[in-house]
Design an enzyme around this catalytic site. Structure first.
Site, PDB file in Angstrom:
ATOM      1  N   HIS A 183       0.873  -1.173   0.000  1.00 34.59           N
ATOM      2  CA  HIS A 183       0.000   0.000   0.000  1.00 34.59           C
ATOM      3  C   HIS A 183       0.914   1.228   0.000  1.00 34.59           C
ATOM      4  CE1 HIS A 183      -2.832   2.951   1.682  1.00 34.59           C
ATOM      5  NE2 HIS A 183      -3.801   2.104   1.443  1.00 34.59           N
ATOM      6  N   CYS A 194      -4.595   2.113  -3.762  1.00 35.48           N
ATOM      7  CA  CYS A 194      -3.351   2.677  -3.202  1.00 35.48           C
ATOM      8  C   CYS A 194      -2.180   1.724  -3.381  1.00 35.48           C
ATOM      9  CB  CYS A 194      -3.510   3.046  -1.730  1.00 35.48           C
ATOM     10  SG  CYS A 194      -4.826   4.199  -1.409  1.00 35.48           S
ATOM     11  N   GLN A 212      -4.283  -5.309   7.385  1.00 36.09           N
ATOM     12  CA  GLN A 212      -5.240  -6.282   6.853  1.00 36.09           C
ATOM     13  C   GLN A 212      -5.111  -7.638   7.546  1.00 36.09           C
ATOM     14  OE1 GLN A 212      -7.593  -5.404   4.860  1.00 36.09           O
ATOM     15  NE2 GLN A 212      -6.878  -3.557   3.844  1.00 36.09           N
ATOM     16  N   ASP A 226       3.270  -4.064   8.413  1.00 34.00           N
ATOM     17  CA  ASP A 226       2.004  -3.390   8.160  1.00 34.00           C
ATOM     18  C   ASP A 226       0.902  -4.437   8.372  1.00 34.00           C
ATOM     19  OD1 ASP A 226      -0.300  -2.327   7.180  1.00 34.00           O
ATOM     20  OD2 ASP A 226       0.559  -1.595   5.297  1.00 34.00           O
ATOM     21  N   LYS A 280     -10.653  -0.650  10.200  1.00 35.76           N
ATOM     22  CA  LYS A 280     -10.727  -1.914   9.458  1.00 35.76           C
ATOM     23  C   LYS A 280     -10.998  -3.072  10.412  1.00 35.76           C
ATOM     24  CE  LYS A 280      -7.302  -0.282   6.141  1.00 35.76           C
ATOM     25  NZ  LYS A 280      -8.043  -0.028   4.898  1.00 35.76           N
TER      26      LYS A 280
HETATM   27  N1  PMP Z   1      -1.681  -0.567   4.704  1.00 37.58           N
HETATM   28  C1  PMP Z   1      -2.613  -1.375   4.207  1.00 37.58           C
HETATM   29  C2  PMP Z   1      -2.229  -2.774   3.818  1.00 37.58           C
HETATM   30  C3  PMP Z   1      -3.922  -0.928   4.062  1.00 37.58           C
HETATM   31  O1  PMP Z   1      -4.849  -1.739   3.555  1.00 37.58           O
HETATM   32  C4  PMP Z   1      -4.247   0.407   4.446  1.00 37.58           C
HETATM   33  C5  PMP Z   1      -5.648   0.950   4.277  1.00 37.58           C
HETATM   34  N2  PMP Z   1      -6.209   0.717   3.007  1.00 37.58           N
HETATM   35  C6  PMP Z   1      -3.236   1.208   4.972  1.00 37.58           C
HETATM   36  C7  PMP Z   1      -1.972   0.690   5.091  1.00 37.58           C
HETATM   37  C8  PMP Z   1      -3.503   2.615   5.420  1.00 37.58           C
HETATM   38  O2  PMP Z   1      -4.363   2.634   6.500  1.00 37.58           O
HETATM   39  P1  PMP Z   1      -5.109   3.969   6.956  1.00 37.58           P
HETATM   40  O3  PMP Z   1      -5.674   4.581   5.711  1.00 37.58           O
HETATM   41  O4  PMP Z   1      -6.150   3.487   7.883  1.00 37.58           O
HETATM   42  O5  PMP Z   1      -4.088   4.829   7.603  1.00 37.58           O
END
Ligand code: PMP
Length: 422
Positions: free
Chosen positions: A131, A373, A211, A208, A234
């Site tokens: 991401h 993203c 998920q 990270d 999430k």
């Molecule tokens: N890393 C991953 C794997 C994600 O799926 C996300 C959210 N889509 C993020 C980072 C960023 O998280 P947040 O937008 O809640 O800060």
């Protein structure tokens, strides 16, 4: 663990009773943001109704009650990821957590703190599948320190290339960072192997866990990662709150990222001394009602049992995969028979993902479309966007089937072959 009683779970989520243009909502976008059960909504409501105050400051009763609620929430959420409460820093989300780590490491390196030293010749290693939140901060850190940023490649089936990892991660590696579960591929990456590789070379590991924490049992100390981040929204929780986990000795050695109130012991006009972790990393007014809500979410998931949650996710993930594999003109990203959560991103040949998303929406089915993203990952597969369906504890087999039936109609709807009749 007993299987999830999805019907009973669904009764806890008021939003699932909504309809879209007269059709019942099938919410298959939980990887973007999950829905909140009544228990979380009630916990937030109770806090703001009866205990709202600034924490760690006031001498008054309400401030003490709010502080207790806030710190109790920290203990609950820390335990949920296997950590001690002083190892859990509240952030506004995973993005902030990752930026915090990168900025604080840059500062520590500039101050000559050996554990965080980074410079020309050193390497920061991430992957092609990240991401943007777990890529851009490391691009920034590499630029600021003169270190080199390298990327573990992704195999055609979506798994990380571990042979390449063994060749790339070496004595120059100072930091390795990757997603536990990818937000496009849905595959559970082999944390233990990657952590062992990195630690063999004394590199720090940043996980990270955005998920993964929502979908499988995760114990950060047991995984032996040095830092990890996740987001509340999430995880059945509120948005604008997240967690940063760090090993105690590392958090203690790391300078703060944000500076301001609530994180100091003594301030003069010229200097400041900081509180120990986690408060040192929590400058400013904290996300208090959100933390309380997130603790309620962790308790809710604990009561379901995370082993049962993962079994449910793995079941739905397999159902999604099997269903999509059987459809003509569909290209799945991350087709590997690997441990996975209920998430599948795919391309419909000849139809733009936004059109797929709109068609599904017309059937009451909510999915995410675009690059999620993760532009470099899409580029690696030679496409710019995909449609992504993702499940959670409240997702039923029937919703997945409804989604698969609608996807089977997409190409026909847009006048291409392999449609509904196929
Ligand atoms: N890393 C991953 C794997 C994600 O799926 C996300 C959210 N889509 C993020 C980072 C960023 O998280 P947040 O937008 O809640 O800060």
């Amino acid at each position: 663990a007993a299987p999830l009683d999805v019907d009973r779970i669904r009764a806890d989520f008021p939003i699932l009773g909504e309809s879209v243009d007269g059709r019942p909502l099938a919410y298959l976008d939980s990887a973007a943001t999950s829905q909140r059960p009544r228990q979380v909504i009630d916990a937030e409501l109770e806090f703001v109704t009866r205990r709202n105050a600034a924490v760690h400051r006031g001498a008054h009763t309400l401030a003490a009650l709010a502080t207790d609620a806030f710190e109790d929430a920290r203990a609950i959420v820390a335990r949920f990821v296997g950590a001690d409460e002083e190892q859990l820093v509240w952030t506004h989300g995973a993005t902030e957590g990752l930026n915090l780590i990168a900025h604080s490491i840059e500062d520590a390196s500039a101050q000559g703190v050996e554990r965080f030293r980074l410079g020309p010749g050193d390497e920061i290693v991430t992957t092609e599948a990240e991401h943007h939140a777990n890529l851009l901060p490391w691009q920034w850190l590499a630029r600021r320190t003169g270190a080199t940023l390298r990327h573990l490649p992704v195999l055609d089936d979506g798994r990380l290339d571990l042979d390449a990892a063994a060749a790339i991660i070496g004595p120059r590696t100072r930091l390795l960072t990757f997603a536990h579960v990818g937000n496009v591929l849905g595959i559970v990456n082999p944390v233990a192997e990657l952590v062992a590789l990195a630690h063999r070379h004394d590199a720090l590991v940043v996980l990270d866990a955005c998920q993964s924490v929502p979908h499988l049992p995760v114990d950060f100390p047991a995984l032996d990662v040095d830092f990890a981040v996740f987001s509340g929204h999430k995880l059945l929780g509120p948005n604008a709150v997240g967690g940063l986990y760090g090993k105690a000795e590392l958090l203690d050695a790391l300078p703060p990222f944000l500076l301001g109130g609530s994180m100091i012991t003594t301030v003069t006009l010229e200097t400041a001394e900081f509180l120990p972790a986690p408060q040192r990393f929590e400058a400013g007014t904290q996300p208090v009602s959100q933390a309380v809500g997130l603790a309620a979410a962790a308790q809710y998931l604990d009561a379901l049992d995370m082993d049962a949650v993962f079994a449910h996710e793995a079941h739905l993930g397999a159902r999604l995969l099997d269903g999509l594999r059987g459809l003509p003109g569909i290209r799945l990203l991350g087709d590997a028979d690997a441990p996975r959560v209920g998430l599948a991103a795919f391309d419909v040949e000849g139809v733009h993902a936004h059109d797929v998303g709109q068609f599904l929406d017309s059937r009451g089915i909510a999915v995410r479309v675009g690059h999620h993203c993760a532009q470099p990952l899409h580029r690696r597969f030679g496409i710019t966007s995909t449609t992504r369906a993702s499940s959670y504890v409240y997702t039923t087999d029937a919703e997945v089937d409804r989604f698969l039936e609608a996807v089977a109609e997409v190409r026909g709807f847009f006048g291409l072959g392999g449609g509904a009749a196929a």
